[in-house]
Design a protein around this motif. Structure first.
Motif, mmCIF file in Angstrom:
data_model
loop_
_atom_site.group_PDB
_atom_site.id
_atom_site.type_symbol
_atom_site.label_atom_id
_atom_site.label_comp_id
_atom_site.label_asym_id
_atom_site.label_seq_id
_atom_site.Cartn_x
_atom_site.Cartn_y
_atom_site.Cartn_z
ATOM 1 N N GLY A 1 0.812 -1.219 0.000
ATOM 2 C CA GLY A 1 0.000 0.000 0.000
ATOM 3 C C GLY A 1 0.844 1.267 0.000
ATOM 4 N N PRO A 2 1.722 1.449 1.010
ATOM 5 C CA PRO A 2 2.568 2.646 1.007
ATOM 6 C C PRO A 2 3.433 2.761 -0.240
ATOM 7 C CG PRO A 2 2.652 1.571 3.152
ATOM 8 C CD PRO A 2 1.903 0.658 2.246
ATOM 9 N N PHE A 3 3.980 1.635 -0.701
ATOM 10 C CA PHE A 3 4.848 1.706 -1.882
ATOM 11 C C PHE A 3 4.043 2.026 -3.136
ATOM 12 C CE2 PHE A 3 7.868 -0.409 0.934
ATOM 13 C CZ PHE A 3 9.020 0.291 0.621
ATOM 14 N N GLY B 1 2.183 7.697 1.859
ATOM 15 C CA GLY B 1 3.103 6.569 1.886
ATOM 16 C C GLY B 1 4.025 6.614 3.090
ATOM 17 N N VAL B 2 4.593 7.787 3.369
ATOM 18 C CA VAL B 2 5.520 7.933 4.503
ATOM 19 C C VAL B 2 4.794 7.722 5.819
ATOM 20 C CG1 VAL B 2 6.922 9.606 5.770
ATOM 21 C CG2 VAL B 2 7.143 9.418 3.281
ATOM 22 N N LEU B 3 3.610 8.330 5.966
ATOM 23 C CA LEU B 3 2.851 8.189 7.206
ATOM 24 C C LEU B 3 2.531 6.725 7.493
ATOM 25 C CD1 LEU B 3 1.284 9.527 9.555
ATOM 26 C CD2 LEU B 3 -0.701 9.621 8.031
ATOM 27 N N ASN B 4 2.143 5.994 6.463
ATOM 28 C CA ASN B 4 1.768 4.598 6.664
ATOM 29 C C ASN B 4 2.961 3.690 6.930
ATOM 30 O OD1 ASN B 4 -1.259 3.692 6.205
ATOM 31 N ND2 ASN B 4 -0.901 5.485 4.920
ATOM 32 N N MET C 1 -1.651 -0.012 14.112
ATOM 33 C CA MET C 1 -2.826 0.461 13.382
ATOM 34 C C MET C 1 -2.455 0.950 11.985
ATOM 35 S SD MET C 1 -5.418 -0.066 15.355
ATOM 36 C CE MET C 1 -6.718 0.832 14.506
ATOM 37 N N LEU C 2 -1.189 1.323 11.776
ATOM 38 C CA LEU C 2 -0.735 1.696 10.439
ATOM 39 C C LEU C 2 -0.013 0.516 9.799
ATOM 40 C CD1 LEU C 2 0.693 5.294 11.082
ATOM 41 C CD2 LEU C 2 -1.547 4.673 10.161
ATOM 42 N N ASP C 3 0.217 0.599 8.491
ATOM 43 C CA ASP C 3 0.935 -0.482 7.804
ATOM 44 C C ASP C 3 2.317 -0.685 8.406
ATOM 45 O OD1 ASP C 3 -1.154 -0.954 6.016
ATOM 46 O OD2 ASP C 3 -0.455 0.593 4.634
ATOM 47 N N GLY C 4 2.981 0.423 8.767
ATOM 48 C CA GLY C 4 4.300 0.305 9.375
ATOM 49 C C GLY C 4 4.264 -0.435 10.698
ATOM 50 N N GLY C 5 3.172 -0.299 11.453
ATOM 51 C CA GLY C 5 3.025 -1.043 12.707
ATOM 52 C C GLY C 5 2.930 -2.538 12.465
ATOM 53 N N HIS C 6 2.166 -2.921 11.431
ATOM 54 C CA HIS C 6 2.085 -4.345 11.087
ATOM 55 C C HIS C 6 3.445 -4.873 10.644
ATOM 56 C CE1 HIS C 6 -2.247 -4.698 11.505
ATOM 57 N NE2 HIS C 6 -2.390 -3.574 10.810
ATOM 58 N N LEU C 7 4.188 -4.065 9.884
ATOM 59 C CA LEU C 7 5.527 -4.499 9.465
ATOM 60 C C LEU C 7 6.447 -4.657 10.672
ATOM 61 C CD1 LEU C 7 5.999 -2.277 6.276
ATOM 62 C CD2 LEU C 7 5.512 -4.722 6.362
#
Length: 444
Positions: free
Chosen positions: A101-103, A383-386, A392-398
């Motif tokens: 998603g972010p990418f 993209g950066v925020l996620n 709760m954000l994509d980065g958190g799941h990563l």
């Protein structure tokens, strides 16, 4: 207001839908069954199911969209083969789906910036005026008519390029190597020493504070009023004022002031017409202004002879520059976040949906190029925020998946739930700050 809301809805709808399509596309490549792809939120208005069993929906609130995957809990439904559930995927597949998603937003930014390069845009040329005394530009030896051609070895083609290349230095300070072409056509290198400035929404323009400002455009004749003194004298559209009365190299306001104070008095006039200098005399007619005072008029509508340059590239160079601009924006975004955390940049710079909607409307009114540039910038921001490691954000799941990879097994459910609560709190605080800043700007 309606136009602003429409521009905001279109931009946000496109950007978030593209984000969700990134998740969808990689999920399909990994064999995950997608239950629904919705453009918008809320009540479904239109729906269609494809041959893969995915429901494509158009929902009532056009502010983004979402993708719903099959998970283990649904694997006993008609669509449910456990092998096609998201939760059953190996770690690398789940990480790839989440990161997509972010990418996708970063890829969209590359394409939008590349599109601007292909279409070409007219931008002010990087020719500066005389820097005020005691400014960094004056100390570095910059002079009126200098055309900035490179900053720290990187070529610049327009004023917006100059601003972009200097943006990072303004927040950190340092020495900048600037190559210029002087008014005499000579190439010179100047060292610009900049101090870090406070980055505030209502702060003075750091370019002006450094002594770098566009050369004041020369006044030119746009239109002539029939029967006016300008037409009687022989002025033509496109004529550029070089001097009038005792004023040489006048600004548009100086021309107006000289004319208004000289009703019925001949004024020597020097103009440039098609590269040739022409001398003449013009006598402003005496007319009464709104207050009943007698002022001079010459029946000329003035414009600005601002040096412009068309910035346009071929397909491959446009694409490469799109990659460069997106990469630079990502790096600058992370730097600014870090400086906010350490207090070097004000938290007042955090903007919310109200400010973003306002910018959407403003850029859409300016033109297509400005609106595309706005969408590219917001796409990078999404993209950066996620990618931030916030639950709760994509980065958190990563982040969860990275810890899972280190542990060799999934995180305990209690850890995940605690992280989710922390993430909700952080996002709520961030949104509160953004809305506070938005409304502070409105009411101040």
């Amino acid at each position: 207001m309606l136009f602003t809301l429409l521009a905001f809805a279109v931009a946000l709808g496109v950007l978030i839908t593209f984000h969700e399509f990134g998740h969808y596309w990689v999920a399909r490549r990994c064999g995950v069954h997608v239950e629904r792809f919705s453009v918008g939120f809320g009540k479904v208005l239109l729906r269609r199911r494809d041959r893969n069993g995915t429901e494509w929906a158009l929902s009532a609130i056009p502010l983004g969209g979402y993708v719903k995957f099959l998970d283990d809990a649904e694997s006993d439904t008609a669509a449910g083969d456990p092998r096609h559930a998201f939760n059953s995927q190996p770690l690398r597949n789940r990480a790839a789906i989440v990161a997509a998603g972010p990418f996708a937003n970063l890829l969209l930014a590359v394409l939008l910036y590349a599109l601007l390069g292909l279409l070409g845009t007219m931008q002010p040329a990087a020719v500066i005026g005389d820097p005020p005394v005691s400014t960094p530009a004056a100390h570095a030896g910059f002079q009126a008519g200098d055309k900035l051609t490179a900053i720290n070895g990187k070529a610049v083609e327009s004023w917006s390029d100059v601003r972009w290349q200097l943006m990072d230095v303004f927040t950190s300070g340092g020495v900048v190597e600037v190559e210029v072409e002087t008014a005499d056509g000579l190439t010179r290198s100047r060292q610009l020493q900049l101090q870090a400035v406070a980055v505030e929404p209502d702060a003075a323009d750091p370019m002006s504070e450094a002594g770098l400002a566009l050369m004041t455009p020369r006044p030119l004749v746009r239109e002539l009023v029939a029967g006016g003194a300008g037409q009687a004298t022989g002025l033509l559209p496109g004529d550029i004022f070089l001097s009038i009365g005792d004023t040489h190299n006048p600004s548009a306001s100086a021309v107006v002031a000289e004319v208004q104070k000289s009703p019925g008095k001949p004024l020597p006039l020097l103009i440039e017409r098609d590269g040739t200098t022409v001398a003449m005399s013009i006598t402003p007619s005496a007319e009464a202004d709104a207050d009943g005072h007698t002022v001079g008029r010459i029946g000329v509508m003035l414009g600005a002879d601002l040096a412009m340059v068309k910035v346009k590239y071929g397909p491959f160079e446009s694409l490469w520059r799109g990659v460069e601009r997106t990469y630079d924006t990502v790096i600058l975004s992370f730097k600014m976040m870090g400086r906010m955390i350490f207090g070097d940049v004000s938290l007042r710079n955090v903007s919310g949906p109200v400010t973003i909607a306002d910018y959407a409307g403003q850029t859409a009114r300016v033109g297509l190029a400005a609106y595309i540039s706005f969408m590219a910038l917001i796409s990078v921001s999404i993209g950066v925020l996620n990618l931030l490691p916030i639950p709760m954000l994509d980065g958190g799941h990563l982040l969860y998946y990275a810890l899972e990879g280190l542990r060799g097994r999934p995180l305990p459910e209690s850890w995940v739930m605690t992280g989710q609560r922390i993430g909700i709190g952080l996002l709520a605080a961030l949104m509160s700050l953004a809305f506070f800043n938005d409304f502070t700007r409105i009411f101040s």
